[in-house]
Design a protein around this motif. Structure first.
Motif, short mmCIF file in Angstrom:
data_model
loop_
_atom_site.label_atom_id
_atom_site.label_comp_id
_atom_site.label_asym_id
_atom_site.label_seq_id
_atom_site.Cartn_x
_atom_site.Cartn_y
_atom_site.Cartn_z
N HIS A 63 33.66 18.21 -20.47
CA HIS A 63 32.39 17.49 -20.31
C HIS A 63 32.22 16.30 -21.25
O HIS A 63 31.65 15.28 -20.87
CB HIS A 63 31.22 18.44 -20.52
CG HIS A 63 30.82 19.18 -19.29
ND1 HIS A 63 31.63 20.13 -18.71
CD2 HIS A 63 29.72 19.11 -18.51
CE1 HIS A 63 31.04 20.61 -17.64
NE2 HIS A 63 29.88 20.00 -17.49
N ASP A 129 27.55 26.87 -16.54
CA ASP A 129 27.66 25.60 -15.81
C ASP A 129 27.21 25.86 -14.38
O ASP A 129 27.69 26.79 -13.74
CB ASP A 129 29.10 25.09 -15.83
CG ASP A 129 29.17 23.68 -15.30
OD1 ASP A 129 29.20 22.75 -16.10
OD2 ASP A 129 29.17 23.52 -14.06
N HIS A 131 27.79 24.52 -11.55
CA HIS A 131 28.71 24.42 -10.41
C HIS A 131 29.76 25.52 -10.35
O HIS A 131 30.74 25.43 -9.60
CB HIS A 131 29.35 23.03 -10.36
CG HIS A 131 28.35 21.98 -9.97
ND1 HIS A 131 27.73 21.18 -10.90
CD2 HIS A 131 27.81 21.67 -8.78
CE1 HIS A 131 26.86 20.40 -10.29
NE2 HIS A 131 26.89 20.67 -9.00
N SER A 347 35.23 14.43 -10.38
CA SER A 347 34.34 15.59 -10.44
C SER A 347 34.92 16.84 -9.81
O SER A 347 35.89 16.79 -9.05
CB SER A 347 32.97 15.31 -9.81
OG SER A 347 32.99 15.57 -8.42
N CYS A 348 34.25 17.96 -10.12
CA CYS A 348 34.67 19.25 -9.56
C CYS A 348 34.40 19.34 -8.07
O CYS A 348 34.83 20.27 -7.42
CB CYS A 348 33.96 20.38 -10.30
SG CYS A 348 32.16 20.23 -10.30
N CYS A 408 35.26 15.49 -16.77
CA CYS A 408 34.06 15.24 -15.95
C CYS A 408 33.75 13.75 -15.89
O CYS A 408 33.24 13.25 -14.90
CB CYS A 408 32.87 15.99 -16.53
SG CYS A 408 33.07 17.77 -16.51
N CYS A 411 30.90 11.58 -13.91
CA CYS A 411 30.13 12.40 -12.98
C CYS A 411 28.73 12.57 -13.53
O CYS A 411 27.76 12.65 -12.80
CB CYS A 411 30.78 13.77 -12.80
SG CYS A 411 29.73 14.96 -11.96
N PHE A 412 28.65 12.63 -14.87
CA PHE A 412 27.33 12.71 -15.50
C PHE A 412 27.37 11.89 -16.78
O PHE A 412 28.43 11.63 -17.34
CB PHE A 412 26.97 14.17 -15.81
CG PHE A 412 27.51 14.68 -17.11
CD1 PHE A 412 28.87 14.78 -17.31
CD2 PHE A 412 26.66 15.05 -18.13
CE1 PHE A 412 29.39 15.24 -18.51
CE2 PHE A 412 27.17 15.50 -19.33
CZ PHE A 412 28.53 15.60 -19.53
N ASN A 430 28.47 15.21 -7.11
CA ASN A 430 27.55 16.13 -6.45
C ASN A 430 26.07 15.88 -6.74
O ASN A 430 25.21 16.51 -6.15
CB ASN A 430 27.90 17.57 -6.82
CG ASN A 430 28.13 17.72 -8.32
OD1 ASN A 430 27.40 17.16 -9.11
ND2 ASN A 430 29.17 18.44 -8.69
N ARG A 436 21.61 10.29 -13.66
CA ARG A 436 22.71 11.25 -13.75
C ARG A 436 24.00 10.58 -14.24
O ARG A 436 24.75 11.11 -15.03
CB ARG A 436 22.94 11.88 -12.37
CG ARG A 436 24.22 12.69 -12.24
CD ARG A 436 24.11 14.04 -12.89
NE ARG A 436 25.34 14.80 -12.71
CZ ARG A 436 25.54 16.02 -13.21
NH1 ARG A 436 24.61 16.60 -13.92
NH2 ARG A 436 26.67 16.65 -13.01
S1 SF4 Z 1 32.54 17.36 -12.86
FE1 SF4 Z 1 30.35 16.95 -12.96
S2 SF4 Z 1 29.38 18.60 -11.82
FE2 SF4 Z 1 31.48 19.22 -12.24
S3 SF4 Z 1 31.38 20.45 -14.09
FE3 SF4 Z 1 31.78 18.32 -14.72
S4 SF4 Z 1 29.78 17.37 -15.07
FE4 SF4 Z 1 29.46 19.28 -13.94
#
Ligand code: SF4
Lengths: 475, 199
Positions: A63, A129, A131, A347-348, A408, A411-412, A430, A436
């Protein structure tokens, strides 16, 4: 009466009924990352408690770590290094397995868990988490928790859980060519809403789900948390067994055979009753994109930003107006054609090998539009290595994409790197919440192929539209 | 955890749908690995005029002196959606909120509230959103009463209620069942040996 898949897994894990609908549930796997895992481990240690079963606990760095090439413990996020070192030290002290920076297995927690076969069918798996529901794609009961619950799971190998309700969404038929699991996830969100599965374990079933490969199933289950589901799950089948066989933490030899025989029983019985059932025709699903600041605010790629009157059953006028303001869009405006400043594949949700392959197929021989910042962040070290082995990195780089280290990333917004205020980003992630991806950043969620095509065009387009444009000289 | 039985406080209205945990505590405000030092970052994106700044945004309710001592927050539907970060509950608690009233909550956020002594109450907040007026929360009786004596009852599961009223630590409670867990786990291991790495 038959049992649901969820009930079968629940029953084999309930140590004790605590009354009032709550069970004491045995937890088979705990996964941690440096953003929320370090604090749980530290707080546990500070309370003088030990991790009860360190061999069942895995941690990764995803993250907060930078994703720029040549990264170290130093981070663009101002205080990120503390998260990395605290998690590393606490993981070492607790004796848990850590996929640290520089480890070829490091990556986004929900990407590496299936990859390493840490998640298996029939398990209970938790991670601080939201997700974590992604991992239900393998037939496990996997859900996101808070840090205090993570401490509880670490200290006791159990959690106190209010038994969720069950919902089944059966998607029969065939997804049209060019329609992906991401489009399906956005279609379901647009249809059932951001609270559509609140408190339910959502089982995805039907021929269209069976036809998805494991990576597509992970994408579909990933977004269940966006409709407030407790988690999502798909019955494990030969597709899953073939995927898992031979992976590092999968059982081997006779134990493998025994496990598979057991896993074959993990399906909802024909006469199982769900609290809620929905049916969806796969033929109704088209490529989707979000226009607003909630993932339920999604429309077909060829569609327009809806007027409030069209969605008043879902949003309040306040929420609708706020989303339009924030996104700098007007009701009735076509999404296709909106100029973008950036494109993000990662991202995931959508940064596994198949995602990168499909995006690369669109990018091959093309270049991103002038002024568009384009970034690809593979979901894990294994994804990155596999992509590089087949030359996908060259395609991304030649097309003008950055090629990053796994994590990550954007993604954030962790407090470091961001896209900037009012920047319009088409993203394979997502969440399109306000800020975000950075303070004031405007995010549009879509499939990796739509992101790739839009990067080339410099505006939101369907991949198919790109082909048409290329065929028309001067277009 | 501080036990919760009753509380009288004015209620601060922030009735927007889908308030996510990043809005409650932006990631950039989570500066340390610990659970504290978060109150200043609560709703930072709306509360201050600039990102990372500390100049109050005059129009935002948290900066309204009329609500300065509110321990009850009124929120919109799907409150606490998004990231599972418990920092959202920690930030609310550190700021002084002990109750959130919203039409619905994200389940992970709701659990985090209970673990941190915040009572999540599922009720339509509009009924309580007039001018600043004290509300009385009675958790054992499961009621919210306004200054005029109108009251509404709310539902809460038995486990959450017991933990909040008793100020109980869930880990301590569970560890009392240590032997039962060990026995169950041994049987689970015998039936599902592939699940376990610690031979
Ligand atoms: S990729 Fe994005 S949604 Fe997935 S765990 Fe990392 S921060 Fe969270």
């Amino acid at each position: 009466m038959g049992q649901t898949l969820f009930a079968k897994i629940w029953d084999r894990h309930v140590v004790e009924d605590l009354g009032g609908g709550t069970g004491l549930v045995l937890i088979d796997r705990v996964l941690l990352h440096e953003r929320t895992g370090g604090v749980a481990l530290e707080s546990l240690a500070a309370a003088g408690r030990a991790v009860a079963s360190p061999a069942q606990v895995f941690a990764t760095m995803d993250h907060v770590v930078d994703t720029l090439p040549g990264r170290t413990d130093r981070t663009i996020m101002p205080t990120g290094t503390a998260f990395i070192t605290a998690t590393r030290d606490a993981a070492k002290a607790a004796g848990i397995t850590l996929f640290d920076l520089g480890d070829p297995r490091q990556g986004i927690v929900h990407v590496i868990s299936p990859e390493q076969a840490i998640v298996l069918p029939g398990l209970t798996l938790v991670c601080p988490d939201s997700h974590t529901c992604s991992q239900g794609a393998l037939g496990a009961l996997a859900w996101g928790i808070g840090s205090s619950e993570a401490e509880h799971a670490l200290a006791t190998t159990t959690l106190r859980v209010t038994r969720p309700k069950t919902m089944r969404i059966t998607i029969d038929g065939v997804l049209a060519a060019g329609v992906t699991a991401k489009d399906l996830a956005l279609h379901l969100l647009a249809r059932f809403g951001s609270a559509g599965a609140r408190g339910h374990v959502l089982e995805y079933a039907g021929t269209a789900v069976r036809a998805l490969d494991v990576e597509g199933r992970l994408t579909l289950c990933n977004m269940a948390t966006e409709c407030a589901a407790f988690s999502a799950i798909i019955a494990p089948d030969d597709t899953v067994f073939a995927y898992l066989e031979g992976r590092p933490y999968a059982p081997k030899g006779a134990l493998w055979d025994r496990a598979v025989a057991d896993w074959r029983t993990l399906t909802s019985d024909a006469d199982a009753v769900f609290d809620t059932e929905h049916r969806v025709d796969a033929a109704d699903v088209v490529p989707m994109v979000t226009w607003g600041t909630s993932p339920q605010q999604a429309v077909p790629l060829g569609g327009a930003v809806p007027a409030f009157a069209d969605v008043s059953d879902r949003d309040t006028a306040e929420a609708h107006g706020r989303a339009l303001d924030y996104m700098g869009l007007a009701a009735g405006e076509a999404l296709a054609g909106a100029a973008i400043d950036a494109a993000f594949i990662g991202s995931c949700t959508n940064a596994r090998l198949s995602d990168l392959r499909r995006a690369a197929a669109i990018l091959d021989g093309r270049h991103v539009a002038p002024g568009v910042r384009a970034i690809c962040v593979p979901g894990s070290g294994a994804v990155k290595a596999a992509a590089e082995a087949e030359g996908l990195d060259r395609i991304f780089l030649d097309a003008g994409f950055e090629w990053r280290e796994p994590g990550c990333s954007m993604c954030f917004f962790a407090g470091g790197e961001s896209f900037g205020a009012q920047q319009r980003v088409i993203s394979s992630t997502n969440r399109n919440f306000e800020s975000r991806q950075g303070p004031g950043t405007r995010s549009h969620l879509a499939s990796p192929e739509t992101v790739a095509a839009s990067a080339i065009a410099g505006r939101i387009v369907a991949p198919a539209a790109l082909d048409t444009a290329a065929a028309e000289p001067g277009a | 955890m501080t036990p919760f039985t009753t509380l009288v406080s004015i209620a601060m209205p922030l009735i927007r749908d889908n308030i996510d945990t990043d809005a409650i505590i932006p990631s950039r405000e989570m500066k340390t690995v610990g659970k504290t030092g978060l109150a200043d970052g609560l709703f930072a994106g709306w509360r201050y005029t600039e990102v990372g700044g500390r100049v109050p945004e005059p129009g935002f309710v948290l900066n309204d002196p009329g609500y300065a001592r509110a321990a009850i927050l009124l929120g919109g539907a799907n409150f606490g959606c998004g990231s599972s970060r418990e920092h959202a509950a920690w930030a609310l608690a550190e700021y002084g909120f002990r109750v959130v009233i919203a039409p619905s909550f994200n389940p992970i956020f709701r659990g985090n509230c209970v673990r941190n002594g915040i009572v999540p109450i599922e009720l339509d907040p509009h009924a309580f959103a007039g001018a600043p007026q004290p509300l009385a929360i009675d958790l054992p009786a499961q009621t919210v009463t306004d200054a005029a004596g109108n009251f509404a009852t709310f539902a809460i599961d038995a486990e959450s209620k017991a933990m909040l009223v008793g100020g109980l630590d869930a880990i301590d409670l569970t560890l009392r069942r240590r032997d039962a867990i060990a026995a169950f786990r041994a049987a689970h291991r015998a039936a599902n040996p592939w699940v376990y790495f610690d031979a």
